[in-house]
Design a protein around this motif. Sequence first.
Motif, PDB file in Angstrom:
ATOM      1  N   TRP A   6      39.476  -4.383  23.926  1.00  0.00           N
ATOM      2  CA  TRP A   6      39.664  -2.992  24.318  1.00  0.00           C
ATOM      3  C   TRP A   6      38.436  -2.531  25.084  1.00  0.00           C
ATOM      4  O   TRP A   6      37.301  -2.836  24.703  1.00  0.00           O
ATOM      5  CB  TRP A   6      39.817  -2.076  23.105  1.00  0.00           C
ATOM      6  CG  TRP A   6      41.178  -2.020  22.518  1.00  0.00           C
ATOM      7  CD1 TRP A   6      42.329  -1.617  23.114  1.00  0.00           C
ATOM      8  CD2 TRP A   6      41.536  -2.365  21.175  1.00  0.00           C
ATOM      9  NE1 TRP A   6      43.378  -1.682  22.231  1.00  0.00           N
ATOM     10  CE2 TRP A   6      42.920  -2.138  21.026  1.00  0.00           C
ATOM     11  CE3 TRP A   6      40.825  -2.834  20.072  1.00  0.00           C
ATOM     12  CZ2 TRP A   6      43.606  -2.355  19.854  1.00  0.00           C
ATOM     13  CZ3 TRP A   6      41.498  -3.052  18.892  1.00  0.00           C
ATOM     14  CH2 TRP A   6      42.886  -2.819  18.790  1.00  0.00           C
ATOM     15  N   ASN A 172      47.120   1.992  25.439  1.00  0.00           N
ATOM     16  CA  ASN A 172      46.437   3.044  26.181  1.00  0.00           C
ATOM     17  C   ASN A 172      46.286   4.278  25.306  1.00  0.00           C
ATOM     18  O   ASN A 172      47.256   4.776  24.743  1.00  0.00           O
ATOM     19  CB  ASN A 172      47.212   3.409  27.451  1.00  0.00           C
ATOM     20  CG  ASN A 172      46.600   4.592  28.167  1.00  0.00           C
ATOM     21  OD1 ASN A 172      47.113   5.705  28.073  1.00  0.00           O
ATOM     22  ND2 ASN A 172      45.500   4.384  28.856  1.00  0.00           N
ATOM     23  N   ASP A 178      41.551   1.446  26.579  1.00  0.00           N
ATOM     24  CA  ASP A 178      42.595   0.660  27.222  1.00  0.00           C
ATOM     25  C   ASP A 178      42.489  -0.780  26.737  1.00  0.00           C
ATOM     26  O   ASP A 178      41.373  -1.322  26.684  1.00  0.00           O
ATOM     27  CB  ASP A 178      42.422   0.643  28.751  1.00  0.00           C
ATOM     28  CG  ASP A 178      42.922   1.923  29.413  1.00  0.00           C
ATOM     29  OD1 ASP A 178      43.996   2.417  29.015  1.00  0.00           O
ATOM     30  OD2 ASP A 178      42.228   2.418  30.323  1.00  0.00           O
ATOM     31  N   LYS A 179      43.640  -1.380  26.424  1.00  0.00           N
ATOM     32  CA  LYS A 179      43.644  -2.808  26.131  1.00  0.00           C
ATOM     33  C   LYS A 179      43.581  -3.518  27.473  1.00  0.00           C
ATOM     34  O   LYS A 179      44.404  -3.270  28.359  1.00  0.00           O
ATOM     35  CB  LYS A 179      44.925  -3.191  25.375  1.00  0.00           C
ATOM     36  CG  LYS A 179      44.996  -4.681  25.042  1.00  0.00           C
ATOM     37  CD  LYS A 179      46.095  -5.013  24.050  1.00  0.00           C
ATOM     38  CE  LYS A 179      47.452  -4.836  24.615  1.00  0.00           C
ATOM     39  NZ  LYS A 179      48.526  -5.379  23.767  1.00  0.00           N
TER      40      LYS A 179
END
Length: 183
Positions: A6, A172, A178-179
Amino acid sequence: MKTLIWQGIAFQSMEYFTLKENGKGSIVASKIIGCYESKIYTLDYELIIDLNWNIQEFIIESEINTVKSKLTGRKLQDEWEINNAVNPDFKAFPFIDISLTPFTNTLPINNLKLAENESQEIKVIYIDVLNNLAKPVTQQYTRIAPYTYHYDNLQSDFKSDILVDDDGLVVNYPGLFDKIAEM
């Protein structure tokens, strides 16, 4: 086993995360590095989770501007032992929320199994790593679409719509996480 990364947007961080399932639940191990305002930090956490996504134990080790801290927690029926002492402020709290990771949102998302347009209020132990603080917080989750949950912190006016994958892991979290990679 699931491994992912992440990116922390607001906290300028990267998190290397692993989730290993065993017959009794899951073990999570993660490492985060980042900087926020005038704080450069590292964070390592390990969580033991049962089959229903209830946290059973946690170890959180951090270093912020060279100052090291450690926070441990263990669930004893409906009480929490925090750093080897039962804390009555967290009696019957089912979840924790660690400030620098989106993973702890997965715990209530997977545990509550909300139907679309259903919501539930929950009590969490909020762990503010950068300020070395653990406090009780009330949150609410509402499932607004198959993979989207509306998160509401009921102590503040913070709200967000969180997008998750098939496993309930955050893809998200607008403005926060955010991944960016998964194996």
